[in-house]
Structure formats: C-alpha cells, structure tokens
Design a protein around this motif. Structure first.
Motif, PDB file in Angstrom:
ATOM      1  N   THR A   1      -3.909   7.397   7.152  1.00  0.00           N
ATOM      2  CA  THR A   1      -3.634   6.442   6.078  1.00  0.00           C
ATOM      3  C   THR A   1      -4.551   5.234   6.234  1.00  0.00           C
ATOM      4  O   THR A   1      -4.209   4.283   6.959  1.00  0.00           O
TER       5      THR A   1
ATOM      6  N   MET B   1       0.813  -1.220   0.000  1.00  0.00           N
ATOM      7  CA  MET B   1       0.000   0.000   0.000  1.00  0.00           C
ATOM      8  C   MET B   1       0.845   1.268   0.000  1.00  0.00           C
ATOM      9  O   MET B   1       1.889   1.322   0.639  1.00  0.00           O
TER      10      MET B   1
ATOM     11  N   SER C   1      -5.435   5.649  -0.118  1.00  0.00           N
ATOM     12  CA  SER C   1      -4.526   4.507  -0.048  1.00  0.00           C
ATOM     13  C   SER C   1      -4.848   3.573  -1.198  1.00  0.00           C
ATOM     14  O   SER C   1      -6.022   3.331  -1.504  1.00  0.00           O
TER      15      SER C   1
ATOM     16  N   SER D   1      -7.216  11.690   1.783  1.00  0.00           N
ATOM     17  CA  SER D   1      -6.130  10.810   1.384  1.00  0.00           C
ATOM     18  C   SER D   1      -6.680   9.645   0.584  1.00  0.00           C
ATOM     19  O   SER D   1      -7.874   9.345   0.611  1.00  0.00           O
TER      20      SER D   1
ATOM     21  N   THR E   1      -0.034   5.654   0.287  1.00  0.00           N
ATOM     22  CA  THR E   1      -1.086   6.644   0.550  1.00  0.00           C
ATOM     23  C   THR E   1      -0.701   7.982  -0.059  1.00  0.00           C
ATOM     24  O   THR E   1       0.402   8.480   0.161  1.00  0.00           O
TER      25      THR E   1
END
Length: 422
Positions: free
Chosen positions: A350, A215, A390, A388, A217
């Motif tokens: 995140t 992942m 992710s 945000s 972000t």
C-alpha cells in the motif's frame, strides 16, 4: 583572528551535509559571499560568510555534517569589502523593463521571514538556478519569502515578488510531539546512527501525507504475458538507441493514457478555496531505491513521448538519483507517482500518496500462474502482475479507482491498445 560560523539553517533543519567547499586557505572573502554548498534534505543550497577576512584555515570538508553556529573556518587579516560596501558604480544598472511595479495602496504586507539572531546571516534556501534568475531580475533574495518548506524560494516566488504579489509561506501540518522513547540500553547493547537528509525528508513528507490525506488502496492484477513478450521483442531496437525498455517505462506510458482518461487522478485539492486543480500536463514521479534512501525523480510530459524515449530518460534519471546528482527541480512538479518493487519481490503493498498528488500506483513482482482457458478447457501458464492504487478518498471514490485500475490492466493485457489509447 576570527571564527567563521555557519549561519542559521532555517526552521526544522538541525544539520546539513557539506557537498562543496567554495573557499581555500589564503582566500580573501567578503561578508555574504558563498563559502559552502550544503545539502539539507533533498536540496542543495549555498551558505554565505557571516563576516569577511582572509581565510587562514578551513575546518570542514565535503561529506562532513555541520550544524548552525558551528565554526567552519578561521579568518585572519583585513576583511574584503562586503556587497553593501562596494562602490555604487560597480553595481549593474537595473534594466528598465525589470523594475518591479509599485505595490497597490491596498496590497497586503509581505509575510516576514523568521527572525535570525543578531550577528548571524540567514541562509537562503534557493537552488542555483533561482539565484541566477534573482541576479538577472535584480532581486535581493533576503527580501523574498519562499512559499516552499522551510521558506524555500522558487522561480515563481521571484516572479510574484517582482509583480508586487504577496507570497505566503507553505502551510505546515500541525504536529503532535512524539512520546519519549524508553531507555533501550537497559535491555541490551544499542547503537545510534544519524538520519541522512533524504531520510529526514522522508519522515516529514510521509508524516504530512498520512496526517493530511484519507487514503484507500485498491488492488488489482493484470495478465502481462503478451506485453512482456512485446517488451522482449523490442529490446534490441531500444538498445540500439541507448535505452533499456523496462516494465516501468511501459507503465509510464499506460499511466499517462489513464490520467487523460480519468483527469481526477491528475488533480490536486485546494482546501483553502474549496477547489479542485486539474493539471493539463502529465509529469510522473518514479520512486528510485538508492543507498541513501528513496528519491523520486520526475519524468515530464510523459504523454508526449514514446516508450523508448521514456525508457532512455528513465534510465538516465535513475542513474542520477543513485549518484545523488538530481537537482531539486528534477524532483518537483509530479502529478502522479509510480513505485515499482517488482524487481525485489512481494505480492502487493500500500504505497502512500505523495501530497499534493492524489494517487500513486504500486507494482509488485509478476509470476507464472495457471489461468483457466474456457475455450480450450485447459489451464494455461500466464504471467500475472499484481498492482495497487492508493488514492485520496476526498476526491476519488472507490468506483473511480476500480475503473482506473481496470483501464490500466486492459492496456497491459492487450499491447495493441497502447497504440490507440497511448
């Protein structure tokens, strides 16, 4: 007198919570008859009786936590005939069109369900709607291997079983045993509290996502001054239709438009075949904070609904989540997720991608900030919202994420675009 014990709850399920007792003292029950409704993780399933007889005492009540092998009732008297002992003429005749076709000679053998100790009945993890469909199709659920976690059976599993196809159990990620904890009581007083089913499910799903998905972000900000003004102007109209328009409802519509513009974000990765699965539907999960933990109801066909309709549905789903009335089907099928913590606070976070999705949006609290207006050569107070994204870096590159976030920000900054792109 005989003891009625709870059947095996399945792999990785240590306990369950009783949400319904289907028997009472004096009832005569048959072996295999549902006697309890249990909640394990986020799903509700029925527990069958391991043997038949007359119920002389019920030892559990709704809200109790029970474990495999625990005595849940005391039986006395003669047993009622089990399903296998009932007269043949009482069984419904299968309809001709529902008879499963004979398997092809070269068909692979069906995977087997984990063995259950002798004398116990396997608890079948399936929702009430799946059980009803199985009865309509004339399928014995004991013969079906579910493809979901802990062999949970879905409607698709039933249809594949009827067609003679092999259903493979869900692949579980390899796990590393956690190191033993130190004895904290040596340093001071401690207390222990059992995890709820929701929290146990969160532990497993987050660990799976973290170990499976690489992942990244991406952070961005949007000026929502005009959008917030529009939301307040539309509030009375929405209230007349029984809805409360929140920023999350608006974000649902904007996210749907972004997913159409950037279909990678509405896809999943099939590593077994090295393929990308693009979904031609848009179902968005919305994280809801509840007293028992985080639940994620799914709003379906977001791209086909207006903001007010989405706001009304979102409010109903959130209420059901807080009252623990969501069905398993209402938490399945999401292609993207939104987690809005703006009502609590924070400047950014995140979020973890919900596998098998490939992206999730996190929204934080907006605040008034001075923004330079070059035309007027002055600073102006503007409502700025941080958010945000992710994403799974195996499928989505950083530039893709930046473009996706800019698309969302531009729609938030200019409500007029919602009528074109949305």
């Amino acid at each position: 007198m005989a003891e009625l014990k709870l059947p095996d709850l399945g792999d990785n399920v240590a306990s369950a919570v009783v949400v319904g007792v289907l028997i009472k003292e004096g009832d005569t029950i048959a072996a295999g008859q549902p006697v309890l409704e249990l909640e394990t993780d986020k799903a509700v399933m029925e527990a069958p009786a391991s043997e038949g007889g007359t119920v002389s005492k019920v030892l559990v009540k709704p809200g109790d936590e029970v474990k495999s092998g625990q005595v849940i009732a005391v039986l006395g008297g003669d047993a009622a005939p089990s399903a296998e002992q009932q007269e043949p003429q009482k069984q419904p005749e299968p309809k001709e069109e529902k008879v499963a076709p004979a398997p092809a000679p070269a068909a692979a053998p069906r995977p087997s369900v984990p063995a259950v100790p002798a004398g116990q009945r396997r608890l079948i993890p399936a929702a009430p709607s799946v059980r009803r469909l199985a009865r309509e199709m004339g399928i014995n659920l004991l013969e079906v291997v579910g493809s979901g976690p802990a062999y949970r059976i879905s409607e698709n599993d039933l249809r594949r079983f009827a067609a003679g196809e092999v259903t493979a159990p869900a692949q579980q990620p390899p796990s590393t045993p956690a190191p033993a904890l130190p004895d904290f009581s040596k340093f001071g007083p401690v207390r222990r509290e059992a995890m709820s089913g929701v929290r146990r499910a969160t532990v497993r799903s987050m660990a799976q996502a973290w170990s499976t998905i690489p992942m990244v972000t991406h952070f961005d900000r949007a000026d929502i001054t005009e959008m917030e003004a529009l939301r307040k102007r539309m509030a009375p109209r929405a209230e007349q239709r029984g809805a409360k328009v929140t920023m999350t409802a608006i974000l649902l519509k904007i996210a749907a438009a972004a997913l159409k513009q950037f279909p990678k974000f509405n896809a999943s990765i099939d590593t077994s075949s090295n393929e990308i699965i693009y979904k031609d539907y848009i179902h968005i999960g919305v994280a809801v904070d509840t007293p028992t933990g985080l639940l994620v109801p799914v709003v379906r066909d977001v791209d086909k609904k207006g903001v007010i309709a989405l706001a009304k549905e979102l409010g109903e789903m959130a209420a059901k989540a807080r009252e623990r009335k969501l069905t398993p089907e209402e938490m399945q099928g999401a292609t993207f997720t939104i987690s809005n913590l703006g009502g609590i606070g924070g400047t950014g976070f995140t979020p973890i991608v919900n596998w098998p999705e490939v992206a999730i949006m996190g929204v934080s609290r907006s605040s008034l900030e001075p923004v330079w207006n070059a035309e007027k050569a002055v600073f102006e107070p503007r409502n700025i919202m941080p958010f945000s994204l992710s994403y799974d870096h195996r499928l989505i590159d950083g530039a893709d994420a930046a473009r996706f976030c800019r698309f969302v920000a531009e729609m938030l900054e200019d409500p007029f675009l919602l009528g074109f792109e949305g």
